[in-house]
Design a protein around this motif. Structure first.
Motif, PDB file in Angstrom:
ATOM      1  N   PHE A 168       0.778  -1.147   0.059  1.00 42.21           N
ATOM      2  CA  PHE A 168      -0.099  -0.099  -0.129  1.00 42.21           C
ATOM      3  C   PHE A 168       0.798   1.115   0.009  1.00 42.21           C
ATOM      4  N   PHE A 169       1.923   1.336   0.783  1.00 34.25           N
ATOM      5  CA  PHE A 169       2.753   2.351   0.831  1.00 34.25           C
ATOM      6  C   PHE A 169       3.459   2.548  -0.479  1.00 34.25           C
ATOM      7  N   LEU A 170       3.950   1.800  -1.049  1.00 31.80           N
ATOM      8  CA  LEU A 170       4.746   1.879  -2.426  1.00 31.80           C
ATOM      9  C   LEU A 170       3.736   2.210  -3.626  1.00 31.80           C
ATOM     10  N   GLN A 171       2.438   1.832  -3.502  1.00 29.29           N
ATOM     11  CA  GLN A 171       1.673   2.344  -4.348  1.00 29.29           C
ATOM     12  C   GLN A 171       0.758   3.641  -4.518  1.00 29.29           C
ATOM     13  N   ARG A 172       1.004   4.177  -3.300  1.00 29.72           N
ATOM     14  CA  ARG A 172       0.616   5.628  -3.047  1.00 29.72           C
ATOM     15  C   ARG A 172       1.213   6.590  -3.821  1.00 29.72           C
ATOM     16  N   VAL A 181       8.407  13.119 -14.429  1.00 32.50           N
ATOM     17  CA  VAL A 181       7.744  12.450 -15.657  1.00 32.50           C
ATOM     18  C   VAL A 181       6.610  11.713 -14.857  1.00 32.50           C
ATOM     19  N   ALA A 182       5.563  11.709 -15.529  1.00 28.78           N
ATOM     20  CA  ALA A 182       4.248  10.969 -15.007  1.00 28.78           C
ATOM     21  C   ALA A 182       4.486   9.485 -15.343  1.00 28.78           C
ATOM     22  N   ALA A 183       4.681   8.619 -14.570  1.00 29.90           N
ATOM     23  CA  ALA A 183       4.655   7.109 -14.931  1.00 29.90           C
ATOM     24  C   ALA A 183       3.012   6.645 -14.971  1.00 29.90           C
ATOM     25  N   ARG A 184       2.176   7.256 -14.149  1.00 28.81           N
ATOM     26  CA  ARG A 184       0.863   6.733 -14.255  1.00 28.81           C
ATOM     27  C   ARG A 184       0.196   8.137 -13.751  1.00 28.81           C
TER      28      ARG A 184
END
Length: 102
Positions: free
Chosen positions: A21-25, A94-97
């Motif tokens: 969860f922390f890494l995907q914020r 740069v936007a990855a997502r």
């Protein structure tokens, strides 16, 4: 012995869920788009106080940027609220997502 193994397994599982969860914020959450160009967008936090000054962030868009909730950058509009995951490339953000919030 089985109780210990079960307890350890639960702790490991909960820990891995927390780390995931922390890494995907997102790096930028609930940001408003204030400018859109062919290769970048400019975002800012929602203006809650009309007299306050808010930071602005220039986010580069590459062909590899994944945009969820829109076909591509052309589907984003000024005033849309988005979440952005960043990848630092050559001193640029740069936007990855990007996820377009409803």
């Amino acid at each position: 012995m089985k109780k210990w193994i079960g307890s350890i397994a639960v702790v490991i599982m909960l820990g891995s869920i927390g780390v995931t969860f922390f890494l995907q914020r997102p790096d930028y959450r609930n940001m408003d788009i204030i400018k859109i160009r062919e290769n970048h967008i400019v975002i800012t936090p929602p203006a809650r106080d009309p007299e306050a000054e808010y930071p602005v962030y220039k986010i580069m868009i590459k062909s590899s940027t994944v945009i969820i909730g829109s076909e591509d950058i052309k589907g984003l509009k000024i005033g849309d609220t988005i979440d952005v995951w960043i990848e630092a490339i050559e001193d640029q953000e740069v936007a990855a997502r990007i996820i377009k919030n409803e």
